[in-house]
Each structure stands twice: as structure tokens, then as C-alpha cells.
Design an enzyme around this catalytic site. Structure first.
Site, PDB file in Angstrom:
ATOM      1  N   SER A 142       0.827  -1.202   0.000  1.00 32.63           N
ATOM      2  CA  SER A 142       0.000   0.000   0.000  1.00 32.63           C
ATOM      3  C   SER A 142       0.866   1.259   0.000  1.00 32.63           C
ATOM      4  O   SER A 142       1.595   1.514  -0.936  1.00 32.63           O
ATOM      5  CB  SER A 142      -0.969  -0.028   1.184  1.00 32.63           C
ATOM      6  OG  SER A 142      -1.918   0.995   1.088  1.00 32.63           O
ATOM      7  N   ASP A 288      -3.207   6.476  -3.394  1.00 36.42           N
ATOM      8  CA  ASP A 288      -1.956   5.959  -2.866  1.00 36.42           C
ATOM      9  C   ASP A 288      -1.431   4.899  -3.849  1.00 36.42           C
ATOM     10  O   ASP A 288      -2.079   4.617  -4.862  1.00 36.42           O
ATOM     11  CB  ASP A 288      -2.154   5.424  -1.446  1.00 36.42           C
ATOM     12  CG  ASP A 288      -3.030   4.187  -1.392  1.00 36.42           C
ATOM     13  OD1 ASP A 288      -3.863   4.018  -2.310  1.00 36.42           O
ATOM     14  OD2 ASP A 288      -2.909   3.390  -0.444  1.00 36.42           O
ATOM     15  N   ASP A 290      -1.290   1.687  -4.270  1.00 35.63           N
ATOM     16  CA  ASP A 290      -2.101   0.568  -4.763  1.00 35.63           C
ATOM     17  C   ASP A 290      -3.538   0.995  -5.045  1.00 35.63           C
ATOM     18  O   ASP A 290      -4.390   0.154  -5.336  1.00 35.63           O
ATOM     19  CB  ASP A 290      -2.050  -0.617  -3.804  1.00 35.63           C
ATOM     20  CG  ASP A 290      -2.754  -0.359  -2.480  1.00 35.63           C
ATOM     21  OD1 ASP A 290      -2.783   0.810  -2.042  1.00 35.63           O
ATOM     22  OD2 ASP A 290      -3.268  -1.322  -1.874  1.00 35.63           O
ATOM     23  N   ASP A 292      -6.075   2.015  -3.369  1.00 30.69           N
ATOM     24  CA  ASP A 292      -7.256   1.707  -2.567  1.00 30.69           C
ATOM     25  C   ASP A 292      -7.687   2.904  -1.717  1.00 30.69           C
ATOM     26  O   ASP A 292      -8.792   2.903  -1.171  1.00 30.69           O
ATOM     27  CB  ASP A 292      -7.055   0.451  -1.713  1.00 30.69           C
ATOM     28  CG  ASP A 292      -5.971   0.571  -0.659  1.00 30.69           C
ATOM     29  OD1 ASP A 292      -5.199   1.557  -0.689  1.00 30.69           O
ATOM     30  OD2 ASP A 292      -5.878  -0.332   0.196  1.00 30.69           O
TER      31      ASP A 292
END
Length: 545
Positions: A142, A288, A290, A292
Site C-alpha cells: 500500500s 496511494d 495501490d 485503494d
């Protein structure tokens, strides 16, 4: 020292990665006891957040052995014949870890679908349900620092695992022998763009985004994997192409323009805000790495720009989704560390509201009829009367919905700041802030929590502590979790908890200031800011960090 050397040599014998073998060989040759203890004196624990840690050799690092053991444990828990979907981001070794997982799972007799490209985490979460899979794996860390990577596991409901699954998989991992003895397969399905990305885009572009499209957007994927998908989603929804931050658009695992690849971190949004001023943007959107999470920036009334907090976006999106859905029995949900505003909005609209533990693994399980869920750390899951297309936080779907909301406000001559002021006048000004303490030694967090329990503060920020909830005992029907919640006089609240993914102690603060007459919002904001600073100061003293 001899036991550490033995374990390191056993690890070295099974490690398929020449880079980590070289690293460990140099440490052994040097007789570096501290480095061995750091890598072999502990191990990354598999929990509801899966695995996450620094890349390197040994059980206390993310590497091919650690990942293959995790895949073997997951395979053992699922059993042969089950179907697992695997996705990965663009971090160092993410593609390698994904292929290793596919080989181990397939070798154990499971059917595997591996994504053909590095795509966002919400695409993987969507794919699990869309394909009717039994589980999913996302290789990502992440918004962690560049040297980290991680391993998230989803179950067949499309949500991240919760207890007791985490303990069952962890036990299966512990029962795994050397990875060089694992049977490996090479017969897996490769998921094309048409097979999974296009259905995902169709699902998120069906969210309640309205009909207004006149909006100038600046966008950054923060060196991550959201850029291509977000541009396609905006185009499919009918929005004009955004102005993109070129220096941050191409995936780069070193995240060269930011100290931490997290839109919440100081300085991370500087390039985006400068571009927004240059092009006269109506809205700034950031994902961000990734994709999500979704961060939102807006023009201020004095000609500058500022980022909205996750709670501010949560209140705006929550009310917008409620106003644009109509199914009976609708539910909105948030984590216990998020603003209490959403509950007041839900009550005013006659919609059910729930609080859950932190993490979307809990939020998406809040109950039937969930149309919106959020947590203050920029995580949002937007749904419609048809439900949530992604049972996890989704920075792409949230970005589309925010754009629709901002475009509708623009048509009426208003901005998102105007909408925030209107909410403050209706429900009171709900101001939140976070104080985070990053540590090198996790024992400092344990000591701080023990200090709070043995010497509980009687007042914080000049407000008497009205009640204390020890979350480790379970409160309000919630499962136990490490943390403390203080309710203070004057409608204020503080929650203190260790981070589940980083070496941090996090403190979540909220004050509510009544707005008694039109035009009183600026004064309420000033008072709230002062009150939050007082809370931070007293809490820092109480923690002793």
C-alpha cells in the site's frame, strides 16, 4: 549466536533468491550477530492484515521464502480444487512474489488465476467475487516506504480475512516445511484486461455520480498503479481527461518524489497542489500506490488549495450517497476512530448507521444494505442501491463519486468547502485530527499503552475525561482490539491504538463545536483547531513518547 547461525544456514539452503542468499551469506561471513538477530530473532506474523514488512532475508523480512510459506499455508487451509485469484502492484518483487504464490498454490492442487499486469488492489478485491473465487491474494504494501512489501489475503466474499481465518492460516504456515521441497505448478490462468479490468470499470462507472461533468481535475497516482485505471474510469464516466502530475504518473517502486508515498504525509501532495494552482483546477485527486485510498484537495477562498481530511470527505460522500440512493434498509458504516458526523447524518436521513473496528475487513461486514463505508485514513467504499461493487476500500470508485459530487456543486455555484460549511451549520462543526508516533522499538508502544492503563489521565485538553473504554475487552458488541477510547466533556473524543501495519502509535482526536447562527462557521473552525492542539499537547505528555 550458534542457534541464529543454524537457523540462518537452514534458511539459506532453501532460499531460491540469489539476492537474499548473497545478503545472508555476507552477514554470516561477517559474523554480524545484530543483523542475524534482526532477521531471525523474530518473524513477520500473519494476521488479518496478512503480512507486511521490509524486504530482505530471513523470517522477519518479506522475501520469496516468506511468501512461498504464506502461499503454502493458504493452500493447506483452502484444500485442493479451490480457486485463488492473485494480483500485485509495482513494488520491488511484487511480480516475483505473485508468481511464486501461483506456483505454490497450483502445485498444491488449487486452480489459480494470476493477473496479467500490476493493477490496483480494488481490482483484485472485485475479481474475487466477479470470478466466484474461493480466495484472493494481493501482493502490496500500500503506502508503506519503498523497502517494504506485503501480502493481503481475501476470502470468497471479496473482503479481507478476519478471525479465526487469520489464526488458521498462520498455523498452517507454521506447519510448512522447507520451501525447496514444496511441489510447484505452472498451469495457471492469466487474467487479461478484458477479463477483469473492463468488468471492474463497468461496475464503478455505474456508481451514483450524477450527470454533471464540467470539472477541471488534477490527478496523481503517487508513483503507483492507479494511473491508467483512473484515467480510463474518468473517461468511461464522461469526465474530461485530468491534468496529471507527470513526475508521479509512471509506476516507480522507489517513489522518488516523496519521502513517504502516502497522500497524508507532509509534502507528498506538493507537486499536485502546485499543478492545481497553475491550471486553475476545481478538484485535486490522489490515489496511494495501490489505489485503494483516495485523497481530495480543493481550492480555498483566498486563491490557494488545501487537502480535505478523510473525515471531511467521509461526511460529504456519506451524505451524497444517501441522497443518491433510495433502497429500503440502507446502511452506512465507519470505523470507531472516524468522525461521529456520519452517524448524525444517517439519523437525519432515517438511514441505519454502524461503527466497526478499524479496517475495511470489518466495515464491509457491518450489515446488509451497506451503501457506503469509510475510515478516516482516506479509505472509502462507495456503493449504490445494488450494493458495493468492491468489498474493500476503493480509491477509483471514490474518486469518480467525489468528481460527480464536485461537478454538481460547481453547477450550482458552490464548492466542496461550501458543502462542508452547510454540514457544519446543520450538524455542528466536527473537527478531527491525528497524532502519530513512529518508533524504532515496538516495546515503546507497549510501554505507552501500559502507562495509560496504569495512570489514566483525568483530563485532556482542559476537558474532564467522562469515561474510558478499554477496547481490548470488547465494547459495544465489537470484537476485542488493542486500544483505549476516552469520552470527554463537551462532545469530544480521543482514541489511542497501535497501528496494525506500521510501527506507529496512532491517536485520533475529535471535537464538536456547535454552530449557532449563519456565518459562525469560521469562528467555530478556529475554536476547534485550538481545542485539538490542546488535546494533542496533553496526550503527548500522557503517552511519554
Amino acid at each position: 549466536m550458534s542457534d541464529l547461525v543454524r537457523r540462518a544456514e537452514e534458511w539459506l539452503a532453501q532460499d531460491p533468491d540469489p539476492e537474499t542468499r548473497d545478503e545472508l551469506g555476507r552477514i554470516l561471513d561477517a559474523g554480524d550477530a545484530a543483523a542475524l538477530m534482526d532477521r531471525f530473532g523474530a518473524k513477520l506474523e500473519f494476521g488479518t492484515a496478512g503480512l507486511r514488512g521490509e524486504l530482505g532475508a530471513g523470517p522477519n523480512r518479506m522475501n520469496r521464502v516468506t511468501v512461498m510459506r504464506a502461499a503454502a499455508g493458504l493452500a493447506r487451509r483452502l484444500g485442493p480444487g479451490k480457486h485463488v485469484v492473485i494480483g500485485y502492484d509495482a513494488r520491488h518483487n511484487s511480480d516475483v512474489f505473485a508468481r511464486d504464490s501461483a506456483a505454490v498454490l497450483n502445485g498444491a492442487g488449487l486452480r489459480v488465476s494470476l493477473m496479467a499486469h500490476h493493477w490496483p488492489t480494488p481490482v483484485l478485491a472485485f475479481a474475487v467475487r466477479h470470478l466466484g473465487a474461493d480466495a484472493g491474494v494481493m501482493v502490496t504494501a500500500s503506502h508503506n516506504p519503498p523497502r517494504d512489501n506485503g501480502y493481503k489475503v481475501y476470502w470468497g466474499d471479496g473482503a479481507q480475512i478476519v478471525p479465526p481465518l487469520d489464526a488458521e492460516i498462520s498455523a498452517a504456515i507454521d506447519a510448512t516445511g522447507p520451501v525447496d521441497r514444496l511441489p510447484l505448478g505452472d498451469e495457471w490462468e492469466t487474467l487479461s484486461d478484458a477479463a477483469i479490468v473492463e468488468p471492474y470499470l463497468a461496475a464503478v462507472t455505474a456508481l451514483p455520480t450524477g450527470d454533471d461533468r464540467d470539472l477541471r481535475i488534477v490527478y496523481t497516482p503517487m508513483h503507483g498503479v492507479g494511473g491508467e485505471i483512473l484515467l480510463r474510469a474518468l473517461a468511461a464516466a464522461g469526465f474530461a481527461p485530468p491534468a496529471v502530475v507527470d513526475a508521479q504518473f509512471t509506476p516507480d517502486p522507489d517513489f522518488p518524489t516523496v519521502a513517504f508515498p502516502n497522500p497524508e504525509e507532509p509534502g507528498a501532495m506538493d507537486l499536485s497542489l502546485r499543478l492545481a494552482e497553475k491550471v486553475g483546477a476545481d478538484l485535486v485527486i490522489a490515489n496511494d500506490p495501490d489505489a485503494d485510498r483516495c485523497a481530495v484537495g480543493v481550492p480555498t477562498r483566498d486563491g490557494g488549495f488545501r487537502m480535505l481530511t478523510g473525515d471531511e470527505v467521509g461526511g460529504l460522500l456519506g451524505e451524497y450517497v444517501i441522497e443518491h440512493t433510495s433502497a429500503p434498509g440502507r446502511l452506512v458504516a465507519e470505523s470507531i476512530v472516524s468522525s461521529s458526523l456520519l452517524g448524525k447524518i444517517a439519523k437525519a436521513h432515517g438511514v441505519r448507521h454502524a461503527e466497526t473496528l478499524t479496517g475495511f475487513k470489518w466495515i464491509v461486514k457491518a450489515g446488509d444494505g451497506l451503501v457506503y463505508g469509510y475510515e478516516e485514513a482516506l479509505g472509502h467504499s462507495v456503493g449504490s442501491d445494488l450494493g458495493l461493487p468492491v468489498r474493500d476500500k476503493d480509491g477509483i470508485g471514490a474518486a469518480l463519486t467525489v468528481a460527480g459530487m464536485a461537478a454538481a456543486a460547481k453547477r450550482e455555484g458552490r464548492t466542496l468547502l461550501d458543502l462542508l460549511d452547510e454540514q457544519a451549520e446543520r450538524y455542528g462543526l466536527h473537527a478531527t485530527a491525528q497524532a502519530s508516533f513512529r518508533v524504532a522499538d515496538l516495546s515503546l508502544i507497549t510501554a505507552a499503552m501500559e502507562r495509560l492503563r496504569s495512570h489514566p489521565p483525568q483530563a485532556l485538553g482542559g476537558r474532564a475525561v467522562r469515561s474510558v473504554d478499554d477496547l481490548s475487552a470488547g465494547v459495544d458488541g465489537l470484537p476485542p482490539t488493542e486500544g483505549l477510547r476516552y469520552r470527554l466533556d463537551g462532545d469530544a473524543r480521543v482514541v489511542v491504538r497501535p497501528s496494525g501495519t506500521e510501527p506507529k502509535l496512532k491517536c485520533y482526536l475529535e471535537v464538536v463545536v456547535p454552530v449557532t447562527e449563519p456565518g459562525a462557521v469560521p469562528a467555530a473552525r478556529t475554536k476547534a483547531a485550538d481545542d485539538l492542539e490542546s488535546l494533542k499537547a496533553d496526550l503527548t505528555t500522557a503517552l511519554g513518547l
